[in-house]
Design an enzyme around this catalytic site. Structure first.
Site, PDB file in Angstrom:
ATOM      1  N   SER A 126       9.653  -4.961  -4.061  1.00 11.91           N
ATOM      2  CA  SER A 126       8.599  -5.024  -3.048  1.00 11.91           C
ATOM      3  C   SER A 126       7.197  -4.969  -3.649  1.00 11.91           C
ATOM      4  CB  SER A 126       8.772  -3.889  -2.032  1.00 11.91           C
ATOM      5  OG  SER A 126       8.832  -2.633  -2.688  1.00 11.91           O
TER       6      SER A 126
ATOM      7  N   ASP B 112       3.081   7.346   0.809  1.00 11.89           N
ATOM      8  CA  ASP B 112       3.645   6.355  -0.106  1.00 11.89           C
ATOM      9  C   ASP B 112       2.640   6.142  -1.239  1.00 11.89           C
ATOM     10  OD1 ASP B 112       4.542   4.144  -1.470  1.00 11.89           O
ATOM     11  OD2 ASP B 112       4.883   2.906   0.306  1.00 11.89           O
TER      12      ASP B 112
ATOM     13  N   HIS C 278       3.468   1.861  -3.295  1.00 11.13           N
ATOM     14  CA  HIS C 278       2.975   0.551  -2.873  1.00 11.13           C
ATOM     15  C   HIS C 278       1.453   0.562  -2.735  1.00 11.13           C
ATOM     16  CE1 HIS C 278       7.252   0.576  -1.559  1.00 11.13           C
ATOM     17  NE2 HIS C 278       7.190  -0.675  -2.011  1.00 11.13           N
TER      18      HIS C 278
END
Length: 430
Positions: free
Chosen positions: A161, A401, A404
């Site tokens: 990702s 997070d 990312h």
């Protein structure tokens, strides 16, 4: 004799008559000829100016589907980074004039995981930092020049990702110069394909978190915690990579869940635990064998992105604290290397590339990204496909997070560097 006299009169009239019929015709045509010359001259002047300044219309439209471009791309010496230029060594410079290179609202291809401002992030400082190498300059990103370079070609980002974020960044960097109706995004799991009709080009993403095959290869329905890797299997992935002109690989975070990982090697039915570094080395050997068998070095380019760092523990850059990347708004100043970036993995990757019989360019973005503790999605992203609830956002220690990245943001700098290397290696009039 009569015939001779008539001929004499005609000849006399043609050369000596002060107002012959032909004279009158020539005089009547003169203004038309003059105006035509003036109009053609003016048109030529406008076209020359457009070419010199790379006017928008000529820059934008070329002959579709492989036809000769009206303005072929030419990479000048000043566009190329010099051989001794280390673009990975430098600092982040505040620039709220020319950055960001795009806005969330202008790019309809971003997923919710990366649209931090739309998801409620109150500050926008993370958008305005520009990566500045210490001893040279990166060329300004030129979307139209890149599209001309990609004419009749495919570029593919391969990885997890984080690599998908770089893919989306690249799309956002170029999509604004493409007219509506001339671009499209197809989702064909495990792939996403962005097509540019005018240039017969595509920018693609392929989900392969371990590069080699695994039980996590489904683009959406994959296990996060129970991972099993097939260290000697890559053919199912590789058939999608064959013939791609520019391949950009990345694989790191999914390997680092635990020190040990379940894997097979040789027999697909014999599963055992491997040390992650050993497994990573075996996987790279399988990948290298595929490259040497399938890549044509004269027509294909291969890049490998080094590890994208995490910022999970604030005590690493702020001694005595016990937080993470939440509420960070400025880069780290001075030397810094987080414990989330595994030096042994870096060494394994370096050694694997040295042994390759074909050229693979390592884009070492780890150190420059280490400074950007402020660039992560934090509590302004998704978890399990859904935005965080109000209660979850109130507990950033458990839910932030710090892996990312927000877009626009750090992955844009990665693509600026990739663009610089494509310019560097581009052969004019090839």
């Amino acid at each position: 004799m009569l015939v001779t006299k008539v001929k004499t009169v005609v000849v006399f009239d043609f050369f000596n008559h002060p107002m012959s019929l032909i004279d009158r015709r020539i005089q009547s045509l003169f203004p038309i000829v003059l105006y035509s010359i003036l109009i053609l001259g003016a048109a030529r002047l406008v076209l020359d100016c457009l070419k010199i300044h790379q006017g928008y219309v000529l820059r934008l439209y070329g002959m579709p589907y492989g036809g000769r471009s009206r303005l072929p791309v030419v990479v000048l010496p000043e566009d190329r980074i010099e051989e001794d230029c280390n673009v990975f060594e430098g600092t982040w410079v505040w620039d709220n004039v020319s950055y960001p290179l795009y806005e969330e609202e202008s790019c309809p291809y971003l997923v919710k995981q990366t649209t931090c401002h739309k998801n409620g992030r109150p500050d926008s400082f993370y958008k305005n930092w520009r990566w500045q190498p210490s001893r040279c300059n990166l060329p300004r990103f030129d979307a139209l020049k890149l599209l001309h370079m990609l004419r009749d070609k495919r570029m593919m980002f391969i990885g997890d990702s984080l690599q998908r974020g770089q893919f989306e960044s690249m799309i956002c960097l170029i999509q604004s110069v493409i007219p509506e109706g001339k671009k499209s995004l197809l989702r064909i799991p495990p792939m996403k394909i962005f097509k540019v009709q005018e240039f017969n080009a595509s920018i693609e993403y392929y989900w392969a978190p371990f590069i080699v095959e695994s039980i996590s290869d489904h683009a959406t329905n994959h296990t996060v915690h129970k991972r099993m890797v097939r260290l000697d299997s890559i053919a199912n992935h590789g058939k999608h990579w064959k013939g791609v002109d520019i391949l950009v690989f990345e694989s790191y975070v999914w390997w680092m869940h635990k020190p040990l990982i379940n894997a097979t090697y040789g027999s697909p039915h014999h599963v055992k635990e491997y040390n992650v570094t050993t497994a990573y080395k075996l996987a790279l050997e399988t990948w290298a064998n595929w490259l040497e068998t399938n890549i044509k070095p004269l027509s294909q380019k291969v890049f490998f992105m080094s590890m994208s760092p995490t910022h999970l523990w604030s005590w690493e850059w702020k001694p005595g604290s016990n937080e993470n990347c939440f509420n960070e708004s400025h880069p780290i100043q001075g030397p810094y290397w987080g414990t989330g970036s595994n030096l042994e993995i870096m060494e394994i990757l370096h050694d694997a590339l040295q042994l390759l019989k074909i050229d693979v360019t390592l884009l070492n973005i780890t150190q420059l990204s280490e400074y950007r503790k402020d660039g992560h999605t934090s509590v302004y992203g998704e978890r399990k496909g859904k935005l965080l609830t109000k209660e979850q956002r109130a507990n950033p220690k458990d839910f932030a997070d710090c892996i990312h990245w927000c877009l626009p943001g750090v992955p844009d700098a990665w693509n600026e560097i990739l663009f610089a290397y494509l310019l560097k290696n581009y052969q004019n009039f090839s």
